[in-house]
Write a protein that holds these residues in place. Structure first.
Motif, PDB file in Angstrom:
ATOM      1  N   SER A 119       0.838  -1.197   0.000  1.00  0.00           N
ATOM      2  CA  SER A 119       0.000   0.000   0.000  1.00  0.00           C
ATOM      3  C   SER A 119       0.872   1.247   0.000  1.00  0.00           C
ATOM      4  N   GLU A 120       0.320   2.339  -0.486  1.00  0.00           N
ATOM      5  CA  GLU A 120       1.005   3.618  -0.390  1.00  0.00           C
ATOM      6  C   GLU A 120       0.915   4.094   1.050  1.00  0.00           C
ATOM      7  N   SER A 121       1.779   5.021   1.434  1.00  0.00           N
ATOM      8  CA  SER A 121       1.811   5.455   2.832  1.00  0.00           C
ATOM      9  C   SER A 121       0.533   6.169   3.262  1.00  0.00           C
ATOM     10  N   GLY A 122      -0.217   6.730   2.353  1.00  0.00           N
ATOM     11  CA  GLY A 122      -1.452   7.412   2.721  1.00  0.00           C
ATOM     12  C   GLY A 122      -2.698   6.582   2.503  1.00  0.00           C
ATOM     13  N   ALA A 123      -2.545   5.278   2.263  1.00  0.00           N
ATOM     14  CA  ALA A 123      -3.699   4.420   1.971  1.00  0.00           C
ATOM     15  C   ALA A 123      -4.647   4.367   3.159  1.00  0.00           C
ATOM     16  N   TYR A 124      -5.933   4.262   2.857  1.00  0.00           N
ATOM     17  CA  TYR A 124      -6.964   4.292   3.894  1.00  0.00           C
ATOM     18  C   TYR A 124      -7.487   2.898   4.246  1.00  0.00           C
ATOM     19  N   ASN A 125      -7.831   2.086   3.234  1.00  0.00           N
ATOM     20  CA  ASN A 125      -8.390   0.769   3.559  1.00  0.00           C
ATOM     21  C   ASN A 125      -8.089  -0.285   2.502  1.00  0.00           C
ATOM     22  N   ALA A 126      -8.290  -1.537   2.894  1.00  0.00           N
ATOM     23  CA  ALA A 126      -8.116  -2.690   2.017  1.00  0.00           C
ATOM     24  C   ALA A 126      -9.432  -3.454   1.973  1.00  0.00           C
ATOM     25  N   ASN A 127      -9.790  -3.963   0.786  1.00  0.00           N
ATOM     26  CA  ASN A 127     -11.061  -4.665   0.609  1.00  0.00           C
ATOM     27  C   ASN A 127     -10.862  -5.937  -0.202  1.00  0.00           C
ATOM     28  N   VAL A 128     -11.666  -6.947   0.117  1.00  0.00           N
ATOM     29  CA  VAL A 128     -11.666  -8.184  -0.654  1.00  0.00           C
ATOM     30  C   VAL A 128     -13.082  -8.756  -0.686  1.00  0.00           C
ATOM     31  N   ALA A 129     -13.451  -9.319  -1.849  1.00  0.00           N
ATOM     32  CA  ALA A 129     -14.724 -10.023  -2.007  1.00  0.00           C
ATOM     33  C   ALA A 129     -14.463 -11.239  -2.890  1.00  0.00           C
ATOM     34  N   VAL A 130     -14.967 -12.387  -2.454  1.00  0.00           N
ATOM     35  CA  VAL A 130     -14.726 -13.642  -3.174  1.00  0.00           C
ATOM     36  C   VAL A 130     -16.047 -14.383  -3.330  1.00  0.00           C
ATOM     37  N   ASN A 131     -16.263 -14.946  -4.516  1.00  0.00           N
ATOM     38  CA  ASN A 131     -17.447 -15.763  -4.784  1.00  0.00           C
ATOM     39  C   ASN A 131     -17.022 -17.201  -5.043  1.00  0.00           C
ATOM     40  N   ALA A 132     -17.858 -18.131  -4.601  1.00  0.00           N
ATOM     41  CA  ALA A 132     -17.582 -19.557  -4.799  1.00  0.00           C
ATOM     42  C   ALA A 132     -18.906 -20.308  -4.883  1.00  0.00           C
ATOM     43  N   ILE A 133     -18.835 -21.517  -5.391  1.00  0.00           N
ATOM     44  CA  ILE A 133     -20.004 -22.402  -5.428  1.00  0.00           C
ATOM     45  C   ILE A 133     -19.689 -23.583  -4.517  1.00  0.00           C
ATOM     46  N   GLY A 134     -20.557 -23.792  -3.533  1.00  0.00           N
ATOM     47  CA  GLY A 134     -20.349 -24.851  -2.563  1.00  0.00           C
ATOM     48  C   GLY A 134     -20.870 -26.189  -3.041  1.00  0.00           C
ATOM     49  N   ALA A 135     -20.438 -27.243  -2.362  1.00  0.00           N
ATOM     50  CA  ALA A 135     -20.890 -28.602  -2.688  1.00  0.00           C
ATOM     51  C   ALA A 135     -22.351 -28.800  -2.292  1.00  0.00           C
ATOM     52  N   ASP A 136     -22.771 -28.161  -1.187  1.00  0.00           N
ATOM     53  CA  ASP A 136     -24.154 -28.266  -0.712  1.00  0.00           C
ATOM     54  C   ASP A 136     -24.455 -27.060   0.184  1.00  0.00           C
TER      55      ASP A 136
END
Length: 139
Positions: A88-105
């Protein structure tokens, strides 16, 4: 004569009062470190995003990034995913992640994590057959 002494006394008291207020103001601001508590005002960070799905699930897509700079990883497969290390840059504010998956059940689970400087900072989970988990961390 008494009037003159009273006037000099008031004038002297006023000068001492102003000097005291000025010294107090200057000394109270000299060690002002409020900027240390402002998110995003610190140093740069090494950030890694991870996703872990339950057995039989299949991770499909991940979107991750710092501030307004997202990166999309698509056509993924398997039960685990790890992003490359992002600085990240020194002035960065936040980090985000989103993940999609298909489950077995319907009992499948998905967990996403944000690791900052080698330390787990935030985690998000999802459960069901169609999984979507996200997490956000403010530096």
């Amino acid at each position: 004569m008494k009037k003159m002494r009273m006037s000099q006394l008031l004038r002297g008291t006023f000068v001492v009062l102003l000097a005291t207020m000025f010294i107090g103001f200057v000394s109270s601001c000299s060690k002002d470190d409020d900027d240390d508590n402002v998110p995003g005002s610190g140093k740069s960070h090494k950030v890694v995003f991870k996703a872990i799905a339950s057995t039989g699930a299949d991770i499909d897509v991940a979107v991750y990034g710092i501030d307004g700079n997202p990166t999309t990883a698509s056509s993924l497969s398997g039960t685990t995913w790890t992003s490359p290390e992002v600085t990240s840059e020194s002035g960065a504010y936040n980090a985000n992640v989103a993940v999609n998956a298909i489950g077995a059940d319907a009992s499948s689970t998905l967990k996403v994590q944000i690791w900052v400087d080698g330390e787990l900072k935030k985690e998000g989970t999802s459960s069901g057959q169609y999984l979507s988990a996200s997490a956000s961390y403010t530096f």
